[in-house]
Design a protein around this motif. Structure first.
Motif: not given
Length: 301
Positions: A145, A149, A153, A207, A214, A246, A249, A258
């Motif tokens: 990333y 985050i 996760y 996505d 999620k 999200f 990112y 997204n």
């Protein structure tokens, strides 16, 4: 060279800015990521690289977790790294062998792939034998990333978002992975932790045209678990923060934002349970051979 890793638990403070109506005000996506401490390592399980980082964390060994043990092979921060799971001296798959349901009604087991405040994009390797956790690779490069985050996760075992089935309302297909879970408790959970969690809600992320649910959840042993029982119990700043993280990112890689189905709303705990059950049924069909596994490793020849 093999490295025995230790888990890292961060103590940190989140910074948010609110309007008079208590709705979260977001900075640019890169500025939002910059809210995290600069000492956050891409590997929460790696030895801290600076003394200043040590002052803000404590370390505990990643050993026996809910009856499962984890072992590492390969070298950290390379393509060779793997974290595998065992039970009673036998190698097990965190995707297929760890049960979905927790010990109490309405709870589930979550396999933590990425500890909060870390950046390495670790995931259960669905196409490898026994499905160890490995770092994702895109275009020949290890994936990280662009900023840490802010939550733990991972995924729920014995679930699968079927890429062959179109959602009747959202008109898109599953992403071919176990369903994702965002654990919002107060502690950083080590990579490979099997945590019993209580689902609070779910959001339908879209996505690259694929449905990527999620689930928002909290560990049952977290101090906030008694207060959080449904999606309305979760502070708006947390729900908005997860959705916007999200959303944005992938944009530093010139990817589009997204999107989210159902008017970008979080669905409640009851609906989260229904979504989890749907993905569990899809996994059962995958394991039984009723659905073609393709390149996925499902533990059967």
């Amino acid at each position: 060279m093999h490295h025995r890793l230790t888990a890292t638990v961060f103590r940190h403070t989140f910074i948010t800015q609110t309007t008079p109506t208590s709705t979260m005000k977001f900075f640019s996506p890169l500025a939002l990521l910059a809210l995290a401490p600069t000492t956050a390592s891409a590997w929460s399980t790696a030895t801290p690289r600076s003394l200043s980082a040590v002052r803000s964390m404590r370390t505990v060994p990643a050993t026996i977790l809910h009856g499962y043990t984890t072992a590492t092979s390969g070298e950290a921060e390379t393509e060779s790294f793997r974290l595998s799971f065992s039970e009673d001296d036998s190698v097990v798959s965190p995707w297929h062998d760890i049960p979905l349901k927790g010990s109490k009604d309405g709870t589930y087991n979550a396999v933590i792939e990425i500890p909060k405040m870390s950046k390495a994009k670790m995931e259960v390797a669905t196409k490898e034998p026994n499905n160890p956790i490995a770092q994702d690779i895109k275009k020949g490069k290890l994936r990280d990333y662009h900023g840490p985050i802010f939550w733990n996760y991972g995924c729920l075992p014995q679930t699968w978002e079927d890429p062959n089935v179109e959602h009747p309302e959202l008109k898109c297909f599953g992403d071919d992975d176990p369903i994702d879970v965002v654990e919002i408790g107060s502690k950083a959970l080590a990579m490979g932790t099997v945590a019993e969690v209580k689902p609070l809600g779910v959001i339908a992320m879209i996505d690259d045209g694929e449905l990527d649910w999620k689930v928002i959840a909290i560990s049952t042993d977290d101090e906030l678990a008694k207060e959080y029982n449904d999606i309305d119990d979760v502070p708006d700043a947390v729900k908005d923060g997860i959705r916007e993280w999200f959303r944005w990112y992938k944009t530093p890689d010139d990817k589009p934002l997204n999107g989210f189905g159902f008017d970008e709303k979080w669905l409640d705990a009851k609906e989260a349970g229904e979504v989890i059950e749907e993905t569990h049924v899809a996994w059962k069909k995958l394991r039984s051979g009723d659905t073609d596994a393709g390149k996925l490793w499902i533990g059967k020849e």
